[in-house]
Structures are given as C-alpha cells and as structure tokens.
Write an enzyme that holds these catalytic residues in place. Structure first.
Site, mmCIF file in Angstrom:
data_model
loop_
_atom_site.group_PDB
_atom_site.id
_atom_site.type_symbol
_atom_site.label_atom_id
_atom_site.label_comp_id
_atom_site.label_asym_id
_atom_site.label_seq_id
_atom_site.Cartn_x
_atom_site.Cartn_y
_atom_site.Cartn_z
ATOM 1 N N GLY A 8 0.846 -1.198 0.000
ATOM 2 C CA GLY A 8 0.000 0.000 0.000
ATOM 3 C C GLY A 8 0.880 1.246 0.000
ATOM 4 O O GLY A 8 0.481 2.310 0.492
ATOM 5 N N MET A 13 -1.218 6.285 4.257
ATOM 6 C CA MET A 13 -0.442 5.681 5.350
ATOM 7 C C MET A 13 0.819 5.024 4.817
ATOM 8 O O MET A 13 1.881 5.084 5.449
ATOM 9 C CB MET A 13 -1.297 4.650 6.093
ATOM 10 C CG MET A 13 -2.358 5.243 6.993
ATOM 11 S SD MET A 13 -1.667 6.213 8.342
ATOM 12 C CE MET A 13 -0.998 4.904 9.354
ATOM 13 N N THR A 93 -7.406 -1.730 8.547
ATOM 14 C CA THR A 93 -8.565 -1.997 9.396
ATOM 15 C C THR A 93 -9.723 -2.535 8.550
ATOM 16 O O THR A 93 -9.666 -2.522 7.329
ATOM 17 C CB THR A 93 -9.018 -0.708 10.117
ATOM 18 O OG1 THR A 93 -9.333 0.278 9.128
ATOM 19 C CG2 THR A 93 -7.937 -0.165 11.034
ATOM 20 N N ALA A 117 -2.643 -4.070 14.670
ATOM 21 C CA ALA A 117 -3.177 -3.079 15.626
ATOM 22 C C ALA A 117 -4.151 -2.153 14.924
ATOM 23 O O ALA A 117 -3.851 -1.642 13.845
ATOM 24 C CB ALA A 117 -2.041 -2.272 16.253
ATOM 25 N N ASN A 119 -4.910 0.704 15.971
ATOM 26 C CA ASN A 119 -4.422 2.077 16.156
ATOM 27 C C ASN A 119 -2.974 2.027 16.624
ATOM 28 O O ASN A 119 -2.685 1.557 17.718
ATOM 29 C CB ASN A 119 -5.295 2.814 17.184
ATOM 30 C CG ASN A 119 -5.113 4.314 17.094
ATOM 31 O OD1 ASN A 119 -4.012 4.797 16.792
ATOM 32 N ND2 ASN A 119 -6.169 5.051 17.334
ATOM 33 N N PHE A 120 -2.058 2.497 15.774
ATOM 34 C CA PHE A 120 -0.635 2.462 16.097
ATOM 35 C C PHE A 120 -0.164 3.714 16.838
ATOM 36 O O PHE A 120 1.015 3.822 17.150
ATOM 37 C CB PHE A 120 0.202 2.280 14.825
ATOM 38 C CG PHE A 120 0.278 0.846 14.369
ATOM 39 C CD1 PHE A 120 1.176 -0.029 14.963
ATOM 40 C CD2 PHE A 120 -0.543 0.364 13.378
ATOM 41 C CE1 PHE A 120 1.251 -1.356 14.571
ATOM 42 C CE2 PHE A 120 -0.482 -0.966 12.966
ATOM 43 C CZ PHE A 120 0.428 -1.829 13.564
ATOM 44 N N HIS A 147 -13.767 12.611 13.873
ATOM 45 C CA HIS A 147 -12.906 12.305 12.725
ATOM 46 C C HIS A 147 -13.232 13.201 11.541
ATOM 47 O O HIS A 147 -14.284 13.830 11.495
ATOM 48 C CB HIS A 147 -13.067 10.834 12.312
ATOM 49 C CG HIS A 147 -12.357 9.881 13.223
ATOM 50 N ND1 HIS A 147 -12.894 9.453 14.415
ATOM 51 C CD2 HIS A 147 -11.139 9.292 13.114
ATOM 52 C CE1 HIS A 147 -12.042 8.624 15.008
ATOM 53 N NE2 HIS A 147 -10.970 8.511 14.249
ATOM 54 N N LYS A 151 -14.314 9.875 6.672
ATOM 55 C CA LYS A 151 -14.359 8.559 7.329
ATOM 56 C C LYS A 151 -15.733 7.931 7.128
ATOM 57 O O LYS A 151 -16.757 8.555 7.400
ATOM 58 C CB LYS A 151 -14.041 8.699 8.824
ATOM 59 C CG LYS A 151 -13.932 7.366 9.536
ATOM 60 C CD LYS A 151 -13.319 7.526 10.914
ATOM 61 C CE LYS A 151 -13.270 6.209 11.679
ATOM 62 N NZ LYS A 151 -12.411 5.205 11.053
ATOM 63 N N THR A 158 -11.396 2.349 17.130
ATOM 64 C CA THR A 158 -10.765 2.675 18.418
ATOM 65 C C THR A 158 -11.829 2.968 19.475
ATOM 66 O O THR A 158 -11.719 2.512 20.617
ATOM 67 C CB THR A 158 -9.821 3.890 18.241
ATOM 68 O OG1 THR A 158 -8.848 3.553 17.255
ATOM 69 C CG2 THR A 158 -9.124 4.254 19.541
HETATM 70 N N1 LIG Z 1 -3.771 0.884 12.339
HETATM 71 C C1 LIG Z 1 -3.659 2.213 12.307
HETATM 72 O O1 LIG Z 1 -3.111 2.866 13.215
HETATM 73 C C2 LIG Z 1 -4.224 2.962 11.108
HETATM 74 C C3 LIG Z 1 -4.138 4.346 11.034
HETATM 75 C C4 LIG Z 1 -4.638 4.984 9.898
HETATM 76 C C5 LIG Z 1 -5.208 4.226 8.888
HETATM 77 N N2 LIG Z 1 -5.289 2.872 9.016
HETATM 78 C C6 LIG Z 1 -5.832 2.007 7.953
HETATM 79 O O2 LIG Z 1 -4.840 1.834 6.951
HETATM 80 C C7 LIG Z 1 -5.494 1.501 5.718
HETATM 81 C C8 LIG Z 1 -4.958 2.396 4.609
HETATM 82 O O3 LIG Z 1 -5.340 3.722 4.874
HETATM 83 P P1 LIG Z 1 -4.921 4.897 3.860
HETATM 84 O O4 LIG Z 1 -5.551 6.143 4.398
HETATM 85 O O5 LIG Z 1 -3.452 4.875 3.629
HETATM 86 O O6 LIG Z 1 -5.666 4.422 2.522
HETATM 87 P P2 LIG Z 1 -5.307 4.798 1.028
HETATM 88 O O7 LIG Z 1 -6.540 4.542 0.241
HETATM 89 O O8 LIG Z 1 -4.677 6.139 0.966
HETATM 90 O O9 LIG Z 1 -4.182 3.729 0.604
HETATM 91 C C9 LIG Z 1 -4.414 2.359 0.383
HETATM 92 C C10 LIG Z 1 -3.445 1.912 -0.701
HETATM 93 O O10 LIG Z 1 -3.462 0.483 -0.785
HETATM 94 C C11 LIG Z 1 -3.245 0.154 -2.143
HETATM 95 N N3 LIG Z 1 -3.581 -1.238 -2.406
HETATM 96 C C12 LIG Z 1 -4.791 -1.779 -2.694
HETATM 97 N N4 LIG Z 1 -4.671 -3.110 -2.869
HETATM 98 C C13 LIG Z 1 -3.357 -3.416 -2.719
HETATM 99 C C14 LIG Z 1 -2.620 -4.634 -2.778
HETATM 100 N N5 LIG Z 1 -3.206 -5.796 -3.052
HETATM 101 N N6 LIG Z 1 -1.286 -4.586 -2.547
HETATM 102 C C15 LIG Z 1 -0.680 -3.428 -2.272
HETATM 103 N N7 LIG Z 1 -1.333 -2.233 -2.207
HETATM 104 C C16 LIG Z 1 -2.658 -2.243 -2.414
HETATM 105 C C17 LIG Z 1 -4.093 1.163 -2.894
HETATM 106 O O11 LIG Z 1 -3.703 1.247 -4.257
HETATM 107 C C18 LIG Z 1 -3.795 2.449 -2.101
HETATM 108 O O12 LIG Z 1 -2.704 3.143 -2.636
HETATM 109 C C19 LIG Z 1 -6.993 1.643 5.989
HETATM 110 O O13 LIG Z 1 -7.523 0.371 6.270
HETATM 111 C C20 LIG Z 1 -7.035 2.533 7.232
HETATM 112 O O14 LIG Z 1 -8.211 2.352 7.998
HETATM 113 C C21 LIG Z 1 -4.805 2.234 10.098
#
Ligand SMILES: NC(=O)c1ccc[n+]([C@@H]2O[C@H](COP(=O)([O-])OP(=O)(O)OC[C@H]3O[C@@H](n4cnc5c(N)ncnc54)[C@H](O)[C@@H]3O)[C@@H](O)[C@H]2O)c1
Length: 284
Positions: A8, A13, A93, A117, A119-120, A147, A151, A158
C-alpha cells in the site's frame, strides 16, 4: 539492518510508512508495493522500484512487511506473508472476525509472526489503558470520537474497542468484588435516564432519536462527530458525583502512527505467532 517492504506504498499511510522506515537507521526499505503506483500515486517513492504484487517482497529479500492497504487485499497479502516466512505488521482496518481468526491460525502455524493493531498511535493505546484503569472508580462513562468527514465507518474501531474495554474493566472489578467502597457503577447509570431517576431527579423520556449516541458496549455510549478539518480524535469522559475525568487523545497528523509502526516492525521478528495491539510491546 532489518529489510522492510511496505504494502500500500502509494497510499496515505503507506507513503508515511515508507518515509518512516527510510529515516530509521536500523531499517532498510527494500520494497514498495502498490498496484496504484503506476497510476501516478508513486511520486513520493522516487528511487525505489515500486512493484504491483506482494510476491516482490521475496525478490527484494524483505524480512518484515508493513500492510496499509484495504481490507479486501490485506487478507491475501497476509496469507502470502505467512506462507513465505515474511513477518507482518498489519495496520489495515476493517477485517472481519473470520479473517482475523484465519490470520491468527496461519501465523501461529507458520514460521512468520504478525502484529496487528487497529491504532498504532501510542497515545491512543495509552488513552485506552488509562480509561480502562479509571472506569471502575466512576459512575458514568461516555466516549466522543471525532474524525474527518471522509471517514466512512462509525463508530471508529478505536472508540468501539475503548467502549468494550471500559465496560469489561468495570464488569471485572465487580466480579472480583472490587466494586464496593468508593468504586463507582459505570453501566448502572450510564446512558440511561434511570440514573437520573435513581438520584431523585425529574425523569424525562423526551429524547430525540440519535441524540444520545449508541450504546456500543454495555453501559458505554459512543458519540461520533464527522467534521472537515479534523483528523482523528477521541475523548473518554468519566463522571462521578462532583467530578469529571476527561482522557483525550488527538492524532493531528499520520506521523502520529509511525513510532508504533516502527516499534512493531522492530519487535515482530521475536514476537512468536499472532499479536493483536501494541500493549504487549509497550509492557502495558
Ligand atoms: N492501524 C492504524 O493505526 C491505522 C491508522 C490509519 C489508517 N489505518 C488504515 O490503513 C489503511 C490504509 O489507509 P490509507 O488512508 O493509507 O488508505 P489509502 O486509500 O490512501 O491507501 C491504500 C493503498 O493500498 C493500495 N492497495 C490496494 N490493494 C493493494 C494490494 N493488493 N497490494 C498493495 N497495495 C494495495 C491502494 O492502491 C492504495 O494506494 C486503511 O484500512 C485505514 O483504515 C490504520
């Protein structure tokens, strides 16, 4: 140097994670994987070979993968990592319970480990812990999560997790006999006009639908605000006679998640099997 691949990598992120991994002297960014990178989203990844498929992790010799993709892709990515001995830090998530159960089994049976996690942000992890510790001493608990307006899900993962943990902490204190003395009764009064009735106040049942949030866990209501300009914020309000304790966390930037991600990347090779949350890594 630990060799790290980001899945990703062209997302919001993923880009931040690539930058954080690159900036850490103990880590080496060896793979940046995203099918959308070729569509003009990979500008921040100059100098890296950006592959479209998870199998590039093997060619790059990655020891740890970080996944910030989408729920539909994350499960297949994780299955590939488990099968190919690549440790995984899962940040995506929206995986349902069946998917999480499958990942647990795959990582517990295989050679690789996984830390997942919702939320990191270390501050958010501490907020949940502090709320859990404090709740048994109060009579009422409500959560306000705020948020950005993009969203889609509500309440936030969380907030839902905080509500479950606060509710469970109160229940555990009760079961262990610790609810006497000066301890409060979260859930006894919370979110219900009965609390007012118990205290002798005028009982009013004229609540407009939706104004009292949703009871996400027994006795704990969550209120969700969606507002342009916000990032990710949460307040846990704990009330007792004559006092209110407010525990608040604000993620003002995606950088807030990176210390937790980097910690998980460094620890995951030695955390055997499947670990949910950062609590164990932080010694909480
Ligand atoms: N755990 C945490 O602390 C935390 C914090 C913020 C966001 N998130 C989660 O992280 C995830 C991503 O959020 P974001 O805002 O970066 O989203 P985003 O849409 O900006 O990015 C997601 C990326 O994943 C890519 N992708 C899709 N399928 C793929 C695959 N098979 N292999 C590789 N890449 C692929 C997409 O092309 C896109 O660029 C969401 O699920 C979000 O809820 C988690």
């Amino acid at each position: 140097m630990l060799r790290v691949g980001v899945l990703g990598a062209a997302g919001r992120m993923g880009r931040t994670a690539c930058a954080a991994v690159s900036a850490d002297p103990d880590l080496e960014l060896v793979a940046a994987i995203d099918p959308a990178a070729g569509a003009g989203h990979g500008g921040d990844l100059e100098g890296l070979v950006v592959a479209a498929d998870v199998s590039a992790l093997k060619e790059a010799g990655a020891e740890v993968a970080v996944d910030f993709t989408v729920a539909s892709a994350a499960l297949a990515n994780a299955t590939w990592c488990a099968a190919h001995g690549v440790h995984l830090v899962m940040g995506t998530t929206g995986l349902d319970e069946a998917a999480v159960a499958r990942l647990r089994q795959e990582f517990e049976e295989g050679e690789a480990n996984c830390v997942m996690a919702p939320n990191f942000a270390i501050g958010a992890v501490l907020m949940m812990r502090f709320a859990e510790l404090a709740a048994p001493w109060f009579d009422s608990a409500e959560i306000i999560e705020l948020h950005h307006d993009g969203k889609l899900d509500a309440p936030s993962g969380t907030a839902a997790l905080t509500a479950r943990r606060v509710s469970a902490a109160v229940e555990n204190a009760r079961l262990s006999g610790g609810s006497g003395g000066s301890r409060g009764h979260v859930g006894g009064h919370v979110g219900s006009p009965r609390g007012l009735a118990d205290s002798g106040d005028e009982l009013s049942l004229s609540e407009a639908p939706g104004t009292r949030g949703s009871e996400t866990a027994p006795g704990v209501r969550v209120h969700s605000v969606r507002l342009r300009g916000l990032v990710a914020h949460q307040e846990v309000l704990l009330g007792a006679a004559g006092q209110v304790l407010t525990i608040r966390h604000d993620s003002l930037d995606r950088a807030s998640f990176m210390p937790g991600v980097i910690l998980a990347v460094k620890k995951v090779p030695e955390l055997r099997g499947f670990t949910i949350g950062l609590e164990r890594l932080l010694g909480l």
